[in-house]
Design a protein around this motif. Structure first.
Motif, PDB file in Angstrom:
ATOM      1  N   VAL A   1       0.769  -1.282   0.027  1.00  0.00           N
ATOM      2  CA  VAL A   1       0.028  -0.180   0.048  1.00  0.00           C
ATOM      3  C   VAL A   1       0.812   1.321  -0.035  1.00  0.00           C
ATOM      4  O   VAL A   1       1.816   1.425   0.956  1.00  0.00           O
ATOM      5  N   VAL A   2       0.692   2.224  -0.796  1.00  0.00           N
ATOM      6  CA  VAL A   2       1.595   3.438  -1.191  1.00  0.00           C
ATOM      7  C   VAL A   2       0.841   4.337  -0.252  1.00  0.00           C
ATOM      8  O   VAL A   2      -0.329   4.667  -0.822  1.00  0.00           O
ATOM      9  N   SER A   3       1.429   4.897   0.515  1.00  0.00           N
ATOM     10  CA  SER A   3       0.905   6.371   1.028  1.00  0.00           C
ATOM     11  C   SER A   3       1.586   7.433   0.403  1.00  0.00           C
ATOM     12  O   SER A   3       2.748   7.337   0.131  1.00  0.00           O
ATOM     13  N   ILE A   4       0.814   8.524   0.282  1.00  0.00           N
ATOM     14  CA  ILE A   4       1.289   9.514  -0.728  1.00  0.00           C
ATOM     15  C   ILE A   4       1.898  10.902   0.246  1.00  0.00           C
ATOM     16  O   ILE A   4       2.177  11.870  -0.447  1.00  0.00           O
ATOM     17  N   SER A   5       1.636  10.899   1.285  1.00  0.00           N
ATOM     18  CA  SER A   5       2.292  11.698   2.039  1.00  0.00           C
ATOM     19  C   SER A   5       2.601  11.060   3.646  1.00  0.00           C
ATOM     20  O   SER A   5       2.046  10.173   3.874  1.00  0.00           O
ATOM     21  N   GLN A   6       3.777  11.645   4.226  1.00  0.00           N
ATOM     22  CA  GLN A   6       4.095  11.437   5.734  1.00  0.00           C
ATOM     23  C   GLN A   6       2.813  11.125   6.583  1.00  0.00           C
ATOM     24  O   GLN A   6       2.517  10.467   7.391  1.00  0.00           O
ATOM     25  N   GLY A   7       1.973  12.374   6.542  1.00  0.00           N
ATOM     26  CA  GLY A   7       0.982  12.529   7.237  1.00  0.00           C
ATOM     27  C   GLY A   7      -0.112  11.533   7.259  1.00  0.00           C
ATOM     28  O   GLY A   7      -0.842  10.902   8.169  1.00  0.00           O
ATOM     29  N   GLN A   8      -0.639  11.191   6.016  1.00  0.00           N
ATOM     30  CA  GLN A   8      -1.304   9.867   5.505  1.00  0.00           C
ATOM     31  C   GLN A   8      -0.525   8.652   6.150  1.00  0.00           C
ATOM     32  O   GLN A   8      -1.343   7.685   6.722  1.00  0.00           O
ATOM     33  N   GLN A   9       0.322   8.491   5.935  1.00  0.00           N
ATOM     34  CA  GLN A   9       1.065   7.207   6.493  1.00  0.00           C
ATOM     35  C   GLN A   9       1.057   7.166   7.811  1.00  0.00           C
ATOM     36  O   GLN A   9       0.702   6.029   8.496  1.00  0.00           O
ATOM     37  N   GLN A  10       1.235   8.362   8.660  1.00  0.00           N
ATOM     38  CA  GLN A  10       1.051   8.321  10.062  1.00  0.00           C
ATOM     39  C   GLN A  10      -0.208   7.954  10.408  1.00  0.00           C
ATOM     40  O   GLN A  10      -0.539   7.190  11.379  1.00  0.00           O
ATOM     41  N   TRP A  11      -1.428   8.382   9.704  1.00  0.00           N
ATOM     42  CA  TRP A  11      -2.765   8.126   9.758  1.00  0.00           C
ATOM     43  C   TRP A  11      -3.227   6.729   9.750  1.00  0.00           C
ATOM     44  O   TRP A  11      -3.819   5.996  10.526  1.00  0.00           O
TER      45      TRP A  11
ATOM     46  N   PRO B   1      -7.175  26.233   0.591  1.00  0.00           N
ATOM     47  CA  PRO B   1      -8.205  25.977   1.598  1.00  0.00           C
ATOM     48  C   PRO B   1      -8.964  24.631   1.969  1.00  0.00           C
ATOM     49  O   PRO B   1      -9.858  24.633   2.706  1.00  0.00           O
ATOM     50  N   SER B   2      -8.228  23.581   1.694  1.00  0.00           N
ATOM     51  CA  SER B   2      -8.968  22.117   1.443  1.00  0.00           C
ATOM     52  C   SER B   2      -9.490  21.763   3.009  1.00  0.00           C
ATOM     53  O   SER B   2      -8.781  21.912   3.903  1.00  0.00           O
ATOM     54  N   ARG B   3     -10.408  21.095   3.071  1.00  0.00           N
ATOM     55  CA  ARG B   3     -10.861  20.580   4.111  1.00  0.00           C
ATOM     56  C   ARG B   3     -10.293  19.269   4.524  1.00  0.00           C
ATOM     57  O   ARG B   3      -9.825  18.808   5.703  1.00  0.00           O
ATOM     58  N   TRP B   4      -9.860  18.481   3.477  1.00  0.00           N
ATOM     59  CA  TRP B   4      -8.777  17.552   3.693  1.00  0.00           C
ATOM     60  C   TRP B   4      -7.884  17.370   2.359  1.00  0.00           C
ATOM     61  O   TRP B   4      -8.516  17.801   1.193  1.00  0.00           O
ATOM     62  N   GLU B   5      -6.791  16.864   2.546  1.00  0.00           N
ATOM     63  CA  GLU B   5      -5.856  16.928   1.223  1.00  0.00           C
ATOM     64  C   GLU B   5      -4.784  15.758   1.470  1.00  0.00           C
ATOM     65  O   GLU B   5      -3.824  16.148   2.052  1.00  0.00           O
ATOM     66  N   PRO B   6      -5.041  14.496   0.877  1.00  0.00           N
ATOM     67  CA  PRO B   6      -3.951  13.405   1.366  1.00  0.00           C
ATOM     68  C   PRO B   6      -2.662  13.887   1.092  1.00  0.00           C
ATOM     69  O   PRO B   6      -1.647  13.751   1.745  1.00  0.00           O
ATOM     70  N   TRP B   7      -2.362  14.633  -0.274  1.00  0.00           N
ATOM     71  CA  TRP B   7      -1.338  15.333  -0.540  1.00  0.00           C
ATOM     72  C   TRP B   7      -1.357  16.592  -0.866  1.00  0.00           C
ATOM     73  O   TRP B   7      -1.022  17.637  -0.148  1.00  0.00           O
TER      74      TRP B   7
ATOM     75  N   LEU C   1      -0.868  18.618   3.099  1.00  0.00           N
ATOM     76  CA  LEU C   1      -0.400  19.932   3.247  1.00  0.00           C
ATOM     77  C   LEU C   1       0.484  20.594   4.329  1.00  0.00           C
ATOM     78  O   LEU C   1       1.221  21.439   3.954  1.00  0.00           O
ATOM     79  N   THR C   2       0.124  20.159   5.589  1.00  0.00           N
ATOM     80  CA  THR C   2       1.009  20.421   6.632  1.00  0.00           C
ATOM     81  C   THR C   2       2.557  20.276   6.511  1.00  0.00           C
ATOM     82  O   THR C   2       3.312  21.084   6.746  1.00  0.00           O
ATOM     83  N   GLU C   3       2.850  19.160   6.199  1.00  0.00           N
ATOM     84  CA  GLU C   3       4.323  18.818   5.918  1.00  0.00           C
ATOM     85  C   GLU C   3       4.749  19.701   4.613  1.00  0.00           C
ATOM     86  O   GLU C   3       5.948  19.902   4.588  1.00  0.00           O
TER      87      GLU C   3
END
Length: 328
Positions: free
Chosen positions: A114-124, A236-242, A264-266
């Protein structure tokens, strides 16, 4: 080695971007030992019979309904690239976390990777034990950014401070609260250029109420040229995996103003301003802070953003090479 990428059959906003990125990937050094083919879900079964790939790479959204079809897609190995789900998605879109997570665990269990497309998504994923850690690979999304690196830097606003925002006009992207945030500012302090199309377009135009400095530009065909006209980019996204818009803005040396969510945070570290997405006032305050930042600060954010994006495409290709070699 034969690799079949399976895209969604529906007209989702990211399909064109993913298709272009994968086409570019097929023209890199990987082409010396990997043969790529791209199909939609509707074309997948017929292609599997005639082409017989070694590896399937799925780019579609997981669901309960899709599990039986998934079981019919036979190959030596299967990879799912998780473009869709994240902590922000779960917060805004999921009425039952238990049922949602059970669905993801089952879908992910059927995959070899399973490929995660951001560190934040992987952590989740990992903090909620959605997938075995040994299956997860991080490949931060990218695209060929050369045209964006050619965008000239911009130190001073020409007249009005110009904010740019672009993407699909959907609830996810948060353009409704962006319009409301701009309306809270004094008229004449900023202009907003909105590029894109989508199902919420008429509602957004009605919400703007013919504001003299909110302009809808329709589909943007030349994104680097569009970014050259702005002083900063707001996401201004409400969510954004990357969030490839953020990556493109960084490569174009434009400071960014982003929701503090998911990928977005990272991306925004040292490149601009983050705001908590729980109120329009927070976004208004962020816009005001961006406008009143010194030209030197905005230029520094832009330069840091460009530097942070320089190796993004090479890192993307290298990460895919590592994953593919696991199955060679």
């Amino acid at each position: 080695m034969k690799v079949l990428h399976i895209l969604s059959s529906h007209g989702m906003g990211w399909t064109g971007g993913i298709r272009a990125t994968l086409a570019s990937l097929a023209q890199t050094r990987l082409a010396s030992w990997v043969e790529f083919q791209l199909v939609t879900q509707d074309q997948a079964k017929a292609t599997l019979k005639t082409w017989q790939p070694d590896l399937l790479v799925l780019h579609r959204a997981s669901s309960w309904k899709g599990i039986p079809e998934l079981l019919t897609l036979k190959a030596k190995a299967r990879i799912l690239v998780e473009h869709h789900y994240s902590a922000g998605f779960e917060q805004h879109q999921v009425p039952s976390s238990w049922r949602f997570r059970a669905m993801l665990r089952l879908n992910y269990r059927l995959m070899d990777r399973v490929v995660s497309i951001s560190q934040g998504q992987q952590q989740w994923m990992q903090s909620n034990r959605l997938v075995a850690s040994e299956k997860v690979r991080l490949i931060c999304s990218s695209r060929n950014l050369d045209p964006f690196f050619q965008v000239p830097t911009k130190a001073e606003p020409e007249k009005l401070f110009t904010l740019a925002a672009y993407g699909r006009f959907t609830h996810q992207k948060g353009f409704d609260r962006l319009i409301e945030a701009v309306q809270l500012l004094p008229v004449g302090s900023v202009q907003l250029l909105l590029g894109g199309q989508g199902p919420n377009e008429q509602n957004l135009k009605a919400l703007a109420q013919n504001h003299p400095h909110i302009r809808f530009l329709g589909k943007i065909d030349d994104v680097p040229e569009f970014l050259s006209r702005c002083d900063a980019v707001v996401i201004p996204s409400r969510w954004e995996p990357w969030g490839n818009v953020c990556l493109e803005a960084r490569a174009a040396a434009r400071p960014v103003l982003v929701s503090d969510v998911d990928g977005l945070t990272e991306q925004a570290k040292n490149c601009g301003i983050e705001f908590q997405p729980d109120s329009c006032q927070n976004l208004t305050d962020g816009i005001w802070q961006m406008i009143n930042a010194s030209p030197e600060q905005r230029q520094s954010w832009g330069q840091q953003g460009r530097l942070s994006a320089i190796h993004a495409w090479d890192d993307y290709v290298n990460a895919w090479e590592q994953v593919l070699r696991e199955f060679k």
